[in-house]
Scaffold this active site. Structure first.
Site, PDB file in Angstrom:
ATOM      1  CG  HIS A 376      -7.955   5.456  -0.632  1.00  0.00           C
ATOM      2  ND1 HIS A 376      -7.371   4.207  -0.736  1.00  0.00           N
ATOM      3  CD2 HIS A 376      -8.437   5.742  -1.857  1.00  0.00           C
ATOM      4  CE1 HIS A 376      -7.492   3.778  -1.977  1.00  0.00           C
ATOM      5  NE2 HIS A 376      -8.135   4.687  -2.689  1.00  0.00           N
ATOM      6  CE  LYS A 571       3.135   2.330   9.790  1.00  0.00           C
ATOM      7  NZ  LYS A 571       1.991   1.583   9.349  1.00  0.00           N
ATOM      8  NE  ARG A 572       4.908  10.870   3.272  1.00  0.00           N
ATOM      9  CZ  ARG A 572       4.791  11.677   2.224  1.00  0.00           C
ATOM     10  NH1 ARG A 572       4.905  11.200   1.002  1.00  0.00           N
ATOM     11  NH2 ARG A 572       4.585  12.967   2.390  1.00  0.00           N
ATOM     12  CE  LYS A 577       0.577   7.083   7.436  1.00  0.00           C
ATOM     13  NZ  LYS A 577      -0.154   5.874   6.984  1.00  0.00           N
ATOM     14  CB  THR A 689      -1.035  -1.774   2.035  1.00  0.00           C
ATOM     15  OG1 THR A 689      -0.422  -0.495   1.885  1.00  0.00           O
ATOM     16  CG2 THR A 689      -2.462  -1.717   1.506  1.00  0.00           C
ATOM     17  CE  LYS A 693       3.083  -3.128   0.546  1.00  0.00           C
ATOM     18  NZ  LYS A 693       3.279  -1.665   0.395  1.00  0.00           N
TER      19      LYS A 693
HETATM   20  C1  C3B Z   1      -3.905   5.609   2.407  1.00  0.00           C
HETATM   21  C2  C3B Z   1      -4.465   5.301   3.780  1.00  0.00           C
HETATM   22  O1  C3B Z   1      -3.922   6.208   4.713  1.00  0.00           O
HETATM   23  C3  C3B Z   1      -4.105   3.871   4.141  1.00  0.00           C
HETATM   24  O2  C3B Z   1      -4.680   3.507   5.363  1.00  0.00           O
HETATM   25  C4  C3B Z   1      -4.578   2.920   3.055  1.00  0.00           C
HETATM   26  O3  C3B Z   1      -4.090   1.627   3.286  1.00  0.00           O
HETATM   27  C5  C3B Z   1      -4.097   3.379   1.693  1.00  0.00           C
HETATM   28  O4  C3B Z   1      -4.459   4.722   1.447  1.00  0.00           O
HETATM   29  C6  C3B Z   1      -4.634   2.540   0.560  1.00  0.00           C
HETATM   30  O5  C3B Z   1      -6.012   2.404   0.650  1.00  0.00           O
HETATM   31  N1  C3B Z   1      -4.142   7.001   1.964  1.00  0.00           N
HETATM   32  C7  C3B Z   1      -3.132   7.631   1.281  1.00  0.00           C
HETATM   33  O6  C3B Z   1      -2.046   7.041   1.095  1.00  0.00           O
HETATM   34  N2  C3B Z   1      -3.309   8.900   0.806  1.00  0.00           N
HETATM   35  C8  C3B Z   1      -4.493   9.526   0.979  1.00  0.00           C
HETATM   36  N3  C3B Z   1      -4.645  10.741   0.500  1.00  0.00           N
HETATM   37  C9  C3B Z   1      -5.547   8.897   1.650  1.00  0.00           C
HETATM   38  C10 C3B Z   1      -5.335   7.610   2.142  1.00  0.00           C
END
Ligand code: C3B
Length: 852
Positions: A376, A571-572, A577, A689, A693
């Protein structure tokens, strides 16, 4: 007392459990029974919380029947099953989702109204199940919904943390974390399985013994500490099907064994204390997103979860298939959600070799057919590495097995590439540098038959960067892509009932079957030139903006005008980001507006010629130890304080930070956005994601060419998205240039920095690290390179938006912005998590849906 009168007139009419879903009398009867027996209360003092609990228990009764039937069906059909191992499941609330999937929302609403309750208020009582950090955990939650809805046999396995992700408060503009003790009241959606107890061992030592029968040497692991894994089950209803899968989350409990030496020495207290510490293993979710802290307790969590899950899987297999291990890979697929469960590979090898007496190669052949691994992220700070010392102390036998796996793997590499000595060092699972450690992603690749990324660009990147040597070793075919998706049940029907209803009407689909056939949205294209339809669409958006404005008012006190552009980034909080890019652009806008006002330009003229009125809406949590992320939160809040209280500015600009962003807030925020930001440095966001949404809810996107933005653009058309910024392929060169030639700060951004440094947003020292990181320390996330491109994208999109959002008589807005929104939604079918799950099932798991 009116509800009692209503009940008096009802007779005992419930016949089957299913009736509670569709029959008012049956519902009410069960509701009262639960109030009086399960809750031991009476109808005279039944408040909203009790009503929530009684309703949940009523619905749960019906769900449990489906659940039991499904498990029986799955056992009888005895097909292959997939197990999704994820350390995070960010489920949010369960009740509304269950009502929707079980088609019981109308009946429940009517019944509750008769009983004197309002469904919406009752739903509000449920705490979020927040057992995840962000995208990765929410993806797992969408996947279990799709597994059930698409009639697969698929279980989730995770941990039942007592404390989910912390709750965020904003005090004086700073993030404060408070614990999320979500199980304050009993959780009706959780079924405790106290009878399912699995012992898990840690520490101890390994010795060699001889099999008394065969005389063969054998490794024995004598564990030094034992805890019990006790199962808690969460039934996962599918939409429009009886198929109900299981999410099994483990609780750590002490064993009954007792330290008698301590006890005899009179140290009863200490002896009990040690036992109690067992529970700490599942007490708290680690609050990092895209970052690994390498703590011993985290490794303990991982092994505890993996050992319990595998024991459970193997036990279930043996019930039907005894020791017929050759069948194991035909019956079982295990998906590793990131590297967190990689020890499962080692544990299965240990079970097969040490406990079931298989030969190494035979065992390894089974193991590698069973596992598949999803990556991921490519960011190095998120890639897990466990120091050999720590791993060897906690799991001595596992470390030996890892060394053996690596040894046999490297021997194979050497055989295939005899002339490439460097390659061995590059693909070794063991990093030799201090501290010597195990690279979990490498181990996951070696032990899996497939490795996938989560969007096309990301899947290409892992093949060409972090895993490129493995492509050489294993070939291209082992590496594949499955672009992420989201469940339209929660993210359209539940979050946006008005839009879901409008779509159902236009699709002539009163049963909402499009929710499991999302490609049908395409038909909406037929209506893009129908002004009446566009107006209705825009009114739905307006109503959702009113709902969002109410949330903003309630949580921040700031009043937003719902006709202005709602520009959202939730988002986080993470430097990659780039919330800092967004807030810098907001500051720039504020400075320019002030300048125009000081030159005597009127507010109306500003709106007409320069800047349309807008609200910048932020939200998201920073990891508690992430200083830079916390600085960004502070800056956003301080900018909000100044801008929102500047009497000259009025509705031209508002800046808000919604505290404690979570799944249930996302359900309100997402449908209420006009525009959302997905502006990561190219190449850093694996997929994203929330971009899906927002687009599914009729919001437009401003974004970089990153993650799934690429496929979203392909599906909806580049005229319907605002892309900007440097491309992934340039990132390396730009970073290099920053280091060797210095960072060029454009004039516009320099003005923003000067304003911050002048102290208008509070003590400038607080922002020093943030600004210096860009000016003097290489601007790793390319804020300076993308800043003006971001401003330019805004100029463009604001022309398209026009001056009104929500004034249905503005045909210009309808024909440009709203039309783009409709075209986006019409082409978002691809991003259903149902499609993802079908791809995993076909290309990776090799499983078929159950016969219903
Ligand atoms: C996240 C990624 O940062 C996102 O881009 C991705 O859409 C999602 O996973 C789902 O695939 N991510 C996360 O939330 N935590 C992590 N440790 C690594 C990736």
């Amino acid at each position: 007392y009116s509800q009692l009168k209503v009940l008096d007139s009802k007779k005992q009419t419930a016949t089957t459990e299913d009736d509670v879903l569709t029959n008012k009398d049956a519902f009410e009867e069960s509701f009262v029974k639960h109030v009086e027996t399960t809750l031991a209360r009476n109808m005279y003092n039944c408040d909203n919380l009790a009503a929530y609990q009684a309703t949940s228990n009523t619905i749960r009764d019906a769900l449990l029947i489906d659940w039991a039937n499904t498990q029986q069906k799955q056992t009888i059909q005895d097909g292959k099953r997939v197990y999704y191992l994820s350390l995070e499941f960010l489920m949010g609330r369960a009740m509304d989702n269950a009502l929707i999937n079980l088609k019981s929302r109308d009946n429940t609403k009517k019944s509750l109204t008769e009983l004197g309750f309002n469904l919406e208020d009752v739903l509000e009582q449920e705490p979020d199940a927040a057992l995840g950090n962000g995208g990765l955990g929410r993806l797992a939650a969408c996947f279990v919904d799709s597994l059930s809805s698409k009639n697969y046999s698929g279980w989730g396995y995770g941990l039942n943390y007592q404390y989910g992700i912390f709750k965020q408060k904003i005090v004086d503009g700073y993030q404060i974390e408070t614990p999320d003790y979500w199980l304050k009241y009993s959780n009706p959606w959780e079924i405790m399985r106290s009878e399912i107890q699995i012992p898990v061992d840690f520490y101890g030592y390994v010795y060699e013994d001889h099999d008394p029968n065969t005389g063969k040497a054998k490794k024995i692991w004598a564990g030094g500490e034992r805890v019990l894994a006790v199962a808690a089950d969460f039934p996962i209803p599918g939409f429009n099907t009886d198929n109900t899968n299981n999410l099994r989350l483990w609780n750590a409990k002490p064993t009954e064994e007792f330290d008698f030496t301590k006890f005899n020495a009179g140290d009863y207290q200490q002896s009990v204390g040690a036992q109690q510490r067992a529970e700490s293993i599942t007490s708290v979710l680690y609050p990092n997103d895209n970052f690994e802290s390498g703590k011993e307790l985290r490794l303990k969590q991982q092994y505890f979860w993996v050992a319990a899950s595998l024991h459970d899987i193997v036990r279930r297999f043996k019930k039907n298939h005894k020791n017929n291990w050759k069948k194991f890979p035909d019956q079982i697929a295990i998906q590793l959600n990131d590297t967190h469960p990689t020890l499962a590979i080692v544990e299965l090898q240990r079970i097969l070799v040490d406990l079931e007496d298989l030969e190494w190669n035979e065992a390894w052949n089974i193991v590698t057919k069973v596992f598949a691994y999803t990556n991921h992220t490519v960011m190095s700070e998120a890639l897990e590495k466990w120091p050999v010392d720590l791993l060897g102390r906690l799991l001595p036998r596992h470390l030996e097995i890892i060394y053996d796996i690596n040894f046999f793997f490297l021997k194979e590499v050497e055989r295939k590439f005899p002339d490439d000595r460097d390659l061995l060092g590059k693909v070794s699972v063991i990093e030799e540098n201090a501290p010597k450690s195990v690279k979990m992603a490498f181990l996951a690749i070696v032990g899996s038959h497939k490795v996938n990324g989560v969007a096309e660009l990301h899947s290409e990147l892992i093949k060409t960067t972090i895993f490129k040597d493995f492509v050489k070793v294993f070939g291209e075919d082992k590496f594949t892509n499955v672009t992420n998706g989201i469940t339209p049940r929660r993210w359209l029907r539940q979050a946006n009932p008005e839009l879901a209803a409008l779509i159902a009407e236009k699709l002539n689909d009163p049963n909402y079957e499009y929710l499991t056939n999302l490609g049908r949205l395409k038909k909406l294209e037929e209506f893009v030139n129908d002004d009446e339809f566009l107006k209705r669409w825009d009114i739905v958006k307006f109503n959702n903006k009113v709902r969002l404005a109410a949330l903003v008012k309630e949580t921040t006190g700031v009043v937003l005008d719902p006709t202005v552009l709602f520009d959202v980034q939730v988002k986080r909080i993470h430097e990659y980001k780039r919330q800092q890019l967004n807030i810098f652009a907001v500051i720039y806008r504020y400075l320019k507006i002030k300048e125009l006002l000081s030159q005597g330009v009127s507010v109306d003229e500003i709106k007409e010629k320069y800047y349309i009125p807008k609200a910048s809406i932020f939200g998201g949590k920073a990891a508690p130890g992430y200083y830079m992320a916390k600085t960004i939160i502070h800056l956003i809040n301080k900018v909000g304080d100044i801008v929102n209280n500047d009497p000259e500015i009025g509705d031209l600009l508002k800046v808000v930070f919604i505290p404690d962003y979570n799944v249930s807030k996302a359900e309100i925020i997402t449908p209420g956005s006009d525009l959302s930001n997905h502006i990561s440095t190219a190449g850093t966001e694996a997929s994203g994601t929330s971009n899906m949404k927002f687009a599914l809810n009729g919001g437009l996107i401003i974004g970089t060419v990153d993650g799934a933005n690429v496929e979203i653009t392909r599906e909806i058309g580049e005229e319907n998205i605002f892309l900007f910024g440097n491309l992934a392929e340039s990132v390396e060169d730009l970073r290099h240039k920053h280091i060797y030639e210095g960072v060029h700060i454009p004039q516009t951004l320099a003005q923003v920095f000067s304003a911050i440094e002048s102290g208008i947003f509070g003590n400038p020292d607080e922002y020093k690290a943030l600004i210096d990181g860009i000016k003097y320390h290489g601007d790793y996330y390319l804020v300076s390179d993308d800043f003006e491109l971001f401003l330019a994208a805004h100029v463009k999109l604001e022309k398209v938006f026009g001056h009104h959002g929500g004034d249905a008589s503005d045909t210009d807005h309808l024909h440009k912005w709203v039309k783009s929104a409709v075209l986006s939604v019409a082409n978002m079918g691809f991003f259903s998590s149902d499609r993802c799950i079908d791809e995993y099932a076909e290309d990776i798991w090799n499983i078929e849906p159950l016969n219903q």
